[in-house]
Design an enzyme around this catalytic site. Structure first.
Site, PDB file in Angstrom:
ATOM      1  N   GLU A  69     -46.364 -17.788  10.622  1.00  0.00           N
ATOM      2  CA  GLU A  69     -47.163 -17.432   9.439  1.00  0.00           C
ATOM      3  C   GLU A  69     -46.253 -17.052   8.280  1.00  0.00           C
ATOM      4  O   GLU A  69     -46.494 -17.415   7.129  1.00  0.00           O
ATOM      5  CB  GLU A  69     -48.087 -16.238   9.747  1.00  0.00           C
ATOM      6  CG  GLU A  69     -49.206 -16.543  10.696  1.00  0.00           C
ATOM      7  CD  GLU A  69     -50.127 -15.328  10.868  1.00  0.00           C
ATOM      8  OE1 GLU A  69     -50.556 -14.755   9.870  1.00  0.00           O
ATOM      9  OE2 GLU A  69     -50.405 -14.960  12.036  1.00  0.00           O
ATOM     10  N   HIS A  87     -54.797 -18.077   8.505  1.00  0.00           N
ATOM     11  CA  HIS A  87     -55.531 -17.822   9.746  1.00  0.00           C
ATOM     12  C   HIS A  87     -54.604 -18.101  10.931  1.00  0.00           C
ATOM     13  O   HIS A  87     -53.942 -19.137  10.962  1.00  0.00           O
ATOM     14  CB  HIS A  87     -56.777 -18.716   9.806  1.00  0.00           C
ATOM     15  CG  HIS A  87     -57.640 -18.420  10.977  1.00  0.00           C
ATOM     16  ND1 HIS A  87     -58.485 -17.324  11.010  1.00  0.00           N
ATOM     17  CD2 HIS A  87     -57.763 -19.028  12.179  1.00  0.00           C
ATOM     18  CE1 HIS A  87     -59.098 -17.288  12.179  1.00  0.00           C
ATOM     19  NE2 HIS A  87     -58.681 -18.315  12.901  1.00  0.00           N
ATOM     20  N   ASN A 100     -47.476 -10.407   6.076  1.00  0.00           N
ATOM     21  CA  ASN A 100     -47.502 -11.701   5.377  1.00  0.00           C
ATOM     22  C   ASN A 100     -47.210 -11.532   3.890  1.00  0.00           C
ATOM     23  O   ASN A 100     -46.480 -12.321   3.296  1.00  0.00           O
ATOM     24  CB  ASN A 100     -48.848 -12.398   5.581  1.00  0.00           C
ATOM     25  CG  ASN A 100     -48.853 -13.210   6.856  1.00  0.00           C
ATOM     26  OD1 ASN A 100     -48.194 -14.252   6.937  1.00  0.00           O
ATOM     27  ND2 ASN A 100     -49.556 -12.720   7.859  1.00  0.00           N
ATOM     28  N   ASP A 151     -63.353 -19.084   6.752  1.00  0.00           N
ATOM     29  CA  ASP A 151     -62.446 -20.041   7.409  1.00  0.00           C
ATOM     30  C   ASP A 151     -62.869 -21.505   7.341  1.00  0.00           C
ATOM     31  O   ASP A 151     -62.541 -22.288   8.236  1.00  0.00           O
ATOM     32  CB  ASP A 151     -62.257 -19.659   8.906  1.00  0.00           C
ATOM     33  CG  ASP A 151     -61.646 -18.283   9.079  1.00  0.00           C
ATOM     34  OD1 ASP A 151     -60.895 -17.849   8.196  1.00  0.00           O
ATOM     35  OD2 ASP A 151     -61.922 -17.642  10.120  1.00  0.00           O
ATOM     36  N   ILE A 177     -64.926 -12.443   0.479  1.00  0.00           N
ATOM     37  CA  ILE A 177     -64.628 -12.387  -0.949  1.00  0.00           C
ATOM     38  C   ILE A 177     -65.853 -12.889  -1.737  1.00  0.00           C
ATOM     39  O   ILE A 177     -66.538 -13.819  -1.306  1.00  0.00           O
ATOM     40  CB  ILE A 177     -63.335 -13.170  -1.245  1.00  0.00           C
ATOM     41  CG1 ILE A 177     -62.926 -13.050  -2.687  1.00  0.00           C
ATOM     42  CG2 ILE A 177     -63.407 -14.616  -0.868  1.00  0.00           C
ATOM     43  CD1 ILE A 177     -61.490 -13.446  -2.931  1.00  0.00           C
TER      44      ILE A 177
HETATM   45  C1  GRF Z   1     -52.297 -12.256  10.304  1.00  0.00           C
HETATM   46  O1  GRF Z   1     -52.250 -12.655  11.630  1.00  0.00           O
HETATM   47  C2  GRF Z   1     -53.148 -13.207   9.499  1.00  0.00           C
HETATM   48  O2  GRF Z   1     -53.107 -14.516   9.961  1.00  0.00           O
HETATM   49  C3  GRF Z   1     -54.528 -12.664   9.684  1.00  0.00           C
HETATM   50  O3  GRF Z   1     -54.366 -11.273   9.719  1.00  0.00           O
HETATM   51  C4  GRF Z   1     -53.040 -10.945  10.114  1.00  0.00           C
HETATM   52  C5  GRF Z   1     -52.463 -10.102   9.029  1.00  0.00           C
HETATM   53  O4  GRF Z   1     -51.208  -9.585   9.336  1.00  0.00           O
HETATM   54  N1  GRF Z   1     -55.434 -13.191   8.682  1.00  0.00           N
HETATM   55  P1  GRF Z   1     -50.381  -8.839   8.224  1.00  0.00           P
HETATM   56  O5  GRF Z   1     -51.238  -7.711   7.683  1.00  0.00           O
HETATM   57  O6  GRF Z   1     -50.025  -9.828   7.153  1.00  0.00           O
HETATM   58  O7  GRF Z   1     -49.183  -8.321   8.934  1.00  0.00           O
END
Ligand code: GRF
Length: 209
Positions: free
Chosen positions: A181, A111, A16, A152, A95
């Site tokens: 995402e 999420h 991400n 969340d 956090i």
């Molecule tokens: C993702 O599925 C995100 O939604 C969740 O943890 C995962 C992280 O994936 N919070 P990455 O490390 O960004 O590949």
């Protein structure tokens, strides 16, 4: 508004973070990633940061077992790198309250489901997708939300549906959700970068571009 100077907090592979970084490089988001912080030494996210000459910090909970010391160190790094925004991109530690207060309405989490379903403590990674499939949901999705002092529960900024297929396993569903995402995090950040977000107590309004 000041340009977004984003601190990324991540515990895992960092796809991400990488998607946001690529979108910045391609001019799709006017922002800068000023630091990546991880509570896992071997996090892929730290590796990606180093490859891209972005300051990368590992903060060890073993060395700083008191939550307040751990939070102070994170805060110190955020101050030193002039971060004015935080994204939790697969960050698996709670956090600190002080950070949440200081960066009020300036912290986003992603999420991999449609909150408030399938969220909360322990609901991360494959656990989320397993629970969605066990329930028999026909859709899942992505939620990018503001971070408050619990897991969340902050206000959603963007939610996007992803279909569930009969043949899905947690892995295939996770892959389909992850694809979404990678688009949605940047979209949410763009709302902030372009000053299109109004947060009024329990309501978020987003102006069209
Ligand atoms: C993702 O599925 C995100 O939604 C969740 O943890 C995962 C992280 O994936 N919070 P990455 O490390 O960004 O590949």
């Amino acid at each position: 508004m000041e340009k977004l100077k984003i601190a990324v907090l991540a515990s895992g592979r960092g796809s991400n973070f990488k998607a946001v970084l690529d979108n910045i490089k391609q001019g799709k988001l006017n922002a800068e990633i000023c630091v990546v912080i991880s509570n896992k030494k071997s996090a892929g996210a730290l590796e990606i940061a180093r490859e891209n000459q972005i300051p990368a910090f590992f903060v060890s909970a073993k060395q700083l077992p008191e939550q307040s010391d751990f939070d102070d160190r994170i805060m110190e790094i955020l101050d030193e790198t002039n971060a004015n925004f935080i994204i939790l991109a697969g960050y698996l530690k709670m956090i600190g309250k002080e950070i949440v207060r200081k960066y009020k309405n300036r912290i986003l989490n992603i999420h991999p489901a449609l909150l408030p379903s399938f969220g909360g403590k322990g609901m991360y990674g494959h656990f989320v997708h397993e629970a969605v499939l066990n329930y028999g949901c026909r859709v899942s999705g992505v939620t990018v939300h503001l971070v408050d002092e619990k897991y969340d529960t902050g206000l959603p900024i963007i939610q996007r549906c992803v279909p569930v297929k009969d043949s899905d396993t947690p892995e295939t569903l996770a892959a389909r959700v992850l694809k979404e995402e990678h688009k949605v995090f940047t979209e949410a950040l763009r709302c902030f970068a372009e000053n299109r977000i109004e947060i009024d107590g329990k309501k978020v309004k987003i102006r069209e571009r």
